[in-house]
Design a protein around this motif. Sequence first.
Motif, PDB file in Angstrom:
ATOM      1  N   ASN A 689       0.973  -1.266  -0.086  1.00  0.00           N
ATOM      2  CA  ASN A 689      -0.104   0.045  -0.109  1.00  0.00           C
ATOM      3  C   ASN A 689       0.904   1.186  -0.134  1.00  0.00           C
ATOM      4  OD1 ASN A 689      -2.477  -1.595   0.000  1.00  0.00           O
ATOM      5  ND2 ASN A 689      -2.565  -1.620   2.331  1.00  0.00           N
ATOM      6  N   PHE A 690       2.354   1.210  -0.019  1.00  0.00           N
ATOM      7  CA  PHE A 690       3.253   2.289   0.003  1.00  0.00           C
ATOM      8  C   PHE A 690       3.498   2.560  -1.473  1.00  0.00           C
ATOM      9  CE2 PHE A 690       3.687   1.220   4.358  1.00  0.00           C
ATOM     10  CZ  PHE A 690       3.599   2.603   4.882  1.00  0.00           C
ATOM     11  N   ARG A 691       3.319   4.001  -1.994  1.00  0.00           N
ATOM     12  CA  ARG A 691       3.924   4.365  -3.401  1.00  0.00           C
ATOM     13  C   ARG A 691       4.801   5.340  -3.307  1.00  0.00           C
ATOM     14  NH1 ARG A 691      -1.675   5.275  -6.491  1.00  0.00           N
ATOM     15  NH2 ARG A 691      -2.250   6.256  -4.456  1.00  0.00           N
ATOM     16  N   PRO A 692       6.230   5.223  -3.084  1.00  0.00           N
ATOM     17  CA  PRO A 692       6.966   6.215  -3.188  1.00  0.00           C
ATOM     18  C   PRO A 692       7.236   6.829  -4.581  1.00  0.00           C
ATOM     19  CG  PRO A 692       8.365   4.087  -3.073  1.00  0.00           C
ATOM     20  CD  PRO A 692       6.800   3.699  -3.129  1.00  0.00           C
ATOM     21  N   TYR A 693       7.525   8.167  -4.475  1.00  0.00           N
ATOM     22  CA  TYR A 693       8.277   8.853  -5.817  1.00  0.00           C
ATOM     23  C   TYR A 693       9.548   9.654  -5.308  1.00  0.00           C
ATOM     24  CZ  TYR A 693       7.741  12.166  -9.779  1.00  0.00           C
ATOM     25  OH  TYR A 693       8.045  13.115 -10.674  1.00  0.00           O
ATOM     26  N   LEU A 694      10.284   9.940  -6.472  1.00  0.00           N
ATOM     27  CA  LEU A 694      11.491  10.641  -6.467  1.00  0.00           C
ATOM     28  C   LEU A 694      11.701  11.461  -7.655  1.00  0.00           C
ATOM     29  CD1 LEU A 694      14.827   9.989  -4.812  1.00  0.00           C
ATOM     30  CD2 LEU A 694      14.769  10.696  -7.232  1.00  0.00           C
ATOM     31  N   SER A 695      11.740  12.730  -7.800  1.00  0.00           N
ATOM     32  CA  SER A 695      12.308  13.552  -8.900  1.00  0.00           C
ATOM     33  C   SER A 695      13.233  14.228  -8.648  1.00  0.00           C
ATOM     34  CB  SER A 695      10.866  14.215  -9.450  1.00  0.00           C
ATOM     35  OG  SER A 695      10.807  15.453  -8.667  1.00  0.00           O
ATOM     36  N   ALA A 696      14.262  14.909  -9.591  1.00  0.00           N
ATOM     37  CA  ALA A 696      15.254  15.293  -9.521  1.00  0.00           C
ATOM     38  C   ALA A 696      15.714  16.180 -10.621  1.00  0.00           C
ATOM     39  CB  ALA A 696      16.735  14.529  -9.279  1.00  0.00           C
ATOM     40  N   GLU A 697      16.495  17.268 -10.926  1.00  0.00           N
ATOM     41  CA  GLU A 697      17.036  17.832 -12.046  1.00  0.00           C
ATOM     42  C   GLU A 697      18.303  18.785 -11.699  1.00  0.00           C
ATOM     43  OE1 GLU A 697      14.829  20.209 -15.028  1.00  0.00           O
ATOM     44  OE2 GLU A 697      15.417  21.890 -13.700  1.00  0.00           O
ATOM     45  N   GLY A 737       8.533  12.031  -2.557  1.00  0.00           N
ATOM     46  CA  GLY A 737       7.106  11.966  -1.988  1.00  0.00           C
ATOM     47  C   GLY A 737       6.702  10.362  -1.550  1.00  0.00           C
ATOM     48  N   LEU A 738       5.859  10.065  -0.820  1.00  0.00           N
ATOM     49  CA  LEU A 738       5.438   8.886  -0.183  1.00  0.00           C
ATOM     50  C   LEU A 738       4.137   8.853   0.315  1.00  0.00           C
ATOM     51  CD1 LEU A 738       6.433   5.836   0.530  1.00  0.00           C
ATOM     52  CD2 LEU A 738       6.828   6.859   2.901  1.00  0.00           C
ATOM     53  N   ASP A 739       3.393   8.008  -0.657  1.00  0.00           N
ATOM     54  CA  ASP A 739       1.654   7.808  -0.308  1.00  0.00           C
ATOM     55  C   ASP A 739       1.525   6.494   0.244  1.00  0.00           C
ATOM     56  OD1 ASP A 739      -0.997   8.830  -1.632  1.00  0.00           O
ATOM     57  OD2 ASP A 739      -0.588   6.622  -1.967  1.00  0.00           O
ATOM     58  N   TYR A 740       0.512   6.543   1.215  1.00  0.00           N
ATOM     59  CA  TYR A 740      -0.098   5.227   1.737  1.00  0.00           C
ATOM     60  C   TYR A 740      -1.554   5.287   1.646  1.00  0.00           C
ATOM     61  CZ  TYR A 740      -1.434   1.406   4.996  1.00  0.00           C
ATOM     62  OH  TYR A 740      -1.981   0.447   5.537  1.00  0.00           O
ATOM     63  N   PHE A 745      -7.883   4.106   5.217  1.00  0.00           N
ATOM     64  CA  PHE A 745      -6.883   5.090   5.821  1.00  0.00           C
ATOM     65  C   PHE A 745      -5.968   5.591   4.713  1.00  0.00           C
ATOM     66  CE2 PHE A 745      -2.713   6.103   7.829  1.00  0.00           C
ATOM     67  CZ  PHE A 745      -3.316   7.671   8.429  1.00  0.00           C
ATOM     68  N   PHE A 746      -5.521   6.714   4.415  1.00  0.00           N
ATOM     69  CA  PHE A 746      -4.402   7.273   3.518  1.00  0.00           C
ATOM     70  C   PHE A 746      -3.697   8.340   4.146  1.00  0.00           C
ATOM     71  CE2 PHE A 746      -8.440   9.614   2.483  1.00  0.00           C
ATOM     72  CZ  PHE A 746      -7.874  10.968   2.465  1.00  0.00           C
ATOM     73  N   ALA A 747      -2.522   8.421   3.768  1.00  0.00           N
ATOM     74  CA  ALA A 747      -1.644   9.429   4.292  1.00  0.00           C
ATOM     75  C   ALA A 747      -0.433   9.871   3.183  1.00  0.00           C
ATOM     76  CB  ALA A 747      -0.745   9.045   5.561  1.00  0.00           C
ATOM     77  N   ASN A 748      -0.128  10.856   3.108  1.00  0.00           N
ATOM     78  CA  ASN A 748       1.157  11.254   2.204  1.00  0.00           C
ATOM     79  C   ASN A 748       2.009  12.439   2.855  1.00  0.00           C
ATOM     80  OD1 ASN A 748       0.136  14.024   0.831  1.00  0.00           O
ATOM     81  ND2 ASN A 748      -1.409  12.779   0.926  1.00  0.00           N
ATOM     82  N   VAL A 749       3.219  12.345   2.535  1.00  0.00           N
ATOM     83  CA  VAL A 749       4.062  13.321   2.459  1.00  0.00           C
ATOM     84  C   VAL A 749       4.853  13.768   1.383  1.00  0.00           C
ATOM     85  CG1 VAL A 749       5.800  11.731   3.406  1.00  0.00           C
ATOM     86  CG2 VAL A 749       6.121  14.053   4.336  1.00  0.00           C
ATOM     87  N   ARG A 750       5.320  15.090   1.191  1.00  0.00           N
ATOM     88  CA  ARG A 750       5.878  15.585  -0.057  1.00  0.00           C
ATOM     89  C   ARG A 750       6.910  16.715   0.366  1.00  0.00           C
ATOM     90  NH1 ARG A 750       0.953  16.917  -0.150  1.00  0.00           N
ATOM     91  NH2 ARG A 750       1.347  19.196  -0.656  1.00  0.00           N
ATOM     92  N   TYR A 751       7.985  16.579  -0.261  1.00  0.00           N
ATOM     93  CA  TYR A 751       9.364  17.432   0.029  1.00  0.00           C
ATOM     94  C   TYR A 751       9.865  17.728  -1.251  1.00  0.00           C
ATOM     95  CZ  TYR A 751      13.653  19.110   1.832  1.00  0.00           C
ATOM     96  OH  TYR A 751      14.738  20.205   1.993  1.00  0.00           O
TER      97      TYR A 751
END
Length: 849
Positions: A689-697, A737-740, A745-751
């Motif tokens: 149920n976790f979905r991580p995401y990473l972006s960079a430039e 980013g990390l999404d659950y 129940f759902f939660a997410n955090v973004r930086y």
Amino acid sequence: MFLRHLTITLLAGTSLIATAVAQTAPNETANARAARNARAAAQQSAPPVQPHEAAQRRRDGAAQSGLTAAPTDFGRIDIREGGDGATPGGVTRQDIGGGYMIQEETPKTRSTVTRDAIDKLSPTANPYQMIEMLPGANVSSPDAAGLNGGNITIRGFNSDQIGMTVEGAPVNDSGSYALYPQEYVDGENISQVSLAQGAPDIDSPHIGSTGGVINVYMRDPSKTYGGLVKTTLGSYNKRRIFGRIETGDMNGLRGYVSFSRYHADHWAQPGQDDRTHIDTKWVYDISAGNRISASLIYNQAINNNYINPTLAQFHTLGFSPAYAGSLPSTFITGPDQSAGSAFNYYKMRINPFRNLIASAPSVFTITDKLTFDTVPYFWYGYGNGGGTSTLTENPIGTVSGPGTFWGNQRITGVDWFPNGIISSTNKGLLFNPSITETYRPGIINKLTYQLDDHKIIFGHWFERATHKQTAPYAYLTAAGEPVDPYGSGGIVVPAGQPGAGSLIQRRDTMTTTMSNTFFLGDTWSLFNDRLSIEYGLKQTFINRRVENFLPGATPVVTRNDTATLPQIGVRYRLTDEHSVFASINTTFRTTPNFALADAFSNTTGLKTTAANNTQSPEKAITFEVGHRYQGELINTSLSFFATQYRNRQVTTNTVDPSGGTALLTQSINAGRVNSYGVDFEIGTRPIYNFRPYLSAEYLRTRLMDNLPVTLAGGAQDYLPVAGKELPRAPRYQLGLGLDYDDGKFFANVRYKFYARQYSTFTNDQQIGPYGLMHAGFGYRFDDFLGVKKPEIKVNLYNLFDRRTLVGVNGVQTNALATRGVNGGIISGSAPTYYQGQGFAASLTMQVAF
């Protein structure tokens, strides 16, 4: 028929040389199609669905290369409200990276955010905030709610060099190309937002896009009758209500209408924001391959402005400097109403605006190989940015000294400080908004013909935009407020003077822009679509006419531009998971209208800006090469890019071209810019149920030419900027980013982290690196009493209350006095910045039926 229908590139408001995507290509072999469908099916873990819905669901995994007309470039996506594993808000829990990636097929860099991410953001988030996590998106937001716009740069190109469409209709300002993201679609009605970082597509309806393009797509109406009601409460008296009603399918016709109302106080007091918004969209499925859709967006808002401080003001006043909350007594007693900085009173610093966007992207199948797409649209806008002017009274007969001017004509006999006495010692403070009214009809037509392995497209875009810009003067009330925030009425030239009866204005222009663009392209699919070659040519003709009605101004200035813009891209699928791509794209930006109009000081009558109709359009060529991995669990995208950009348009000091040595401002050709860098993103499908995401430039920019300037007295010099970096172009960006989401129940955090950003071309002032973290969580309840999945969620903005500047608002050539190449001293001016809001929270409750 459905699979074939997905290939139709409906919204000719964007790229019309669509890649023949494997699962949609009419000439695809059965084995190739079966292999891709099997892979897509393995990637889905949602409950079983009907075969035609499974085909729709696979579209989250692969986008056609064209940014097409009708409703999205991913084919027809119907939000399955409350059924088939999707929530009433359209969350599937399956999209890659929590909704920040899809499986792109285009042979150039592009990133997309979907409902899985959008629905979990604050309901007031604007499109800039929706795509902030994507690689290369340098977003500056002065407020958590997104109701005050902010700015975006992509690979060093500013927002007025980036194209934007909503349902295929171009929404940049038709004169200056500025963007106002707070005016567009409510977040609940947005299906996807895509960002092409490098260049628009061959059919993109833009004349001011040297850089990339942002495309906003509205969700399709549900085929089931129902509705959604949502209310939000939050920090700073934030209140919002949203409601949407769906008709469901009515013999092929379906639609929805939504309404929202928003209010919040400013975090930097005093001030407030008020917004009323209506969206509606209708779809009529005539038959397979024949469809008509129509959308209408209406927005009305009155916001107070936030201060954009200089660096010195920020350090002196501290965090959250704001406009004054009260008026000095001299506003009433005089004789100078502006004394005590009365012009900084917050009720004079407003931004009222109303706009309407209508679009009707439709597709018709003429034969089994020939389709016709058409996108008629209309954009209307009316509003202003507030502001005041201090005007000195001149008794009749005054011929010299301080005064008030209409163009270069002195105005006498007006009681600017309305006390019944006209005296040269009196100064009135007048509401003097810069009003813009725009009418922008246009149409995009396209034919698509499938000839064996070739998908050939031919089309035409036509638009005629009229852009009326005025700045009348109006008296303020005794409380210091405008009688009409929209600036109606005004003060006229007294009898006995030239132009008697005409409105006295600071500016008064009418811009008419005629755009004609023809495009021809082909997508050649080889080896069962392992190899796809896209190539095409766009030919654009621009006729711009600026009429200036101010006394002393050049009455008519015209500019005719043409651009030939070839594009080519190649995508090769090494395996089902690995593919590589490369592309070369050309872009341009015709001269903005403000560069074609003279302007005058309203206190001296001297010309302050000279029109320049000799400036060549900005042009750029962008090279990209990249690799994508699209596995069952992990997806990545890596691209290397380089851009050569010339004829950069900059406003600087120069000598009046009509004669004399007086200095004024003029838009000039500032030379060339080279840039290169790397974009990267990686995301996964659900892992417990976790979905991580990473972006960079990583981005490097380099100014190639020194900037011509004119010193006091008329001497020519050059500001030494060659070798410097572009402002607003951080070398590094990182998004995490990390999404659950377990269905309830759902939660997410973004930086998002940004490296330092310069604010001048000489790189003598900057803001330091910073990062902001946002979070959210919520719970979906079971259905009961006919209510579907009631939901409650909390959004947390700037989680650690970071107090910082979050972007450059006003770029300057140099902040400090600088010695020029020829030895002259070139004075500096202070750049301005966006302040970022501190911690804020909101609570949203919704029910569906």
